[in-house]
Design an enzyme around this catalytic site. Structure first.
Site, short mmCIF file in Angstrom:
data_model
loop_
_atom_site.label_atom_id
_atom_site.label_comp_id
_atom_site.label_asym_id
_atom_site.label_seq_id
_atom_site.Cartn_x
_atom_site.Cartn_y
_atom_site.Cartn_z
N HIS A 101 -5.59 1.15 -8.49
CA HIS A 101 -4.19 0.87 -8.17
C HIS A 101 -3.60 -0.13 -9.15
O HIS A 101 -4.30 -0.98 -9.69
CB HIS A 101 -4.02 0.38 -6.73
CG HIS A 101 -4.78 -0.88 -6.40
ND1 HIS A 101 -6.15 -0.91 -6.20
CD2 HIS A 101 -4.35 -2.15 -6.21
CE1 HIS A 101 -6.52 -2.15 -5.90
NE2 HIS A 101 -5.44 -2.92 -5.92
N HIS A 103 -0.48 -2.92 -9.69
CA HIS A 103 0.47 -3.79 -9.01
C HIS A 103 1.76 -3.84 -9.82
O HIS A 103 1.73 -4.02 -11.03
CB HIS A 103 -0.07 -5.22 -8.89
CG HIS A 103 -1.26 -5.34 -8.01
ND1 HIS A 103 -1.16 -5.75 -6.70
CD2 HIS A 103 -2.57 -5.11 -8.24
CE1 HIS A 103 -2.36 -5.77 -6.17
NE2 HIS A 103 -3.24 -5.38 -7.09
#
Length: 140
Positions: A101, A103
């Protein structure tokens, strides 16, 4: 493909709710529930991948398109002065959820979020030797 215990896979499957801001067939972006600043979001591949080394290169375009679209919208919606795009890989780098992932962190001039301290090489020879070692590793 998903990991049954992965919180992000459960979000993708609709088992856990999220504050979705962008979605395609391959990518999902949603607000982080523990934001650095309001508007802090995540961009994830829907396919379970542990980190950057597990992430198929062909997903790169989809992820960066999502990061550009969502990042631009976050900056406009929050009035941010800038945006950090950050990916932590492995526990030592701060990765808490082991599903790849990115940010998207909206930044404000006086937000108090500080970057890491910088260091330096002992010499130009040390830097050159390390650069050559890394280059050799890339080339195989």
């Amino acid at each position: 493909m998903s990991d049954q215990d992965c919180i992000f896979c459960k979000i993708v499957a609709g088992e856990i709710p999220c504050f979705k801001i962008y979605e395609t067939e391959k990518v999902l972006s949603f607000l982080d529930i523990g934001p650095v600043n309001k508007g802090h979001a995540l961009v994830i591949p829907k396919q379970h991948c542990e980190n950057i080394w597990d992430l198929p290169a062909e997903l790169g375009q989809d992820i960066f398109t999502a990061a550009q679209l969502a990042g631009d919208a976050i900056v406009k919606a929050t009035g941010a002065d800038g945006l950090n795009l950050i990916m932590n890989n492995n526990e030592a780098a701060g990765q808490l959820v082991f599903h790849a992932h990115f940010h998207l962190i909206p930044r404000f001039k006086e937000d108090g979020f500080v970057h890491w301290d910088q260091s330096e090489y002992e010499s130009m020879d040390e830097a050159m030797a390390l650069a050559q070692k890394i280059e050799k590793m890339i080339k195989g």
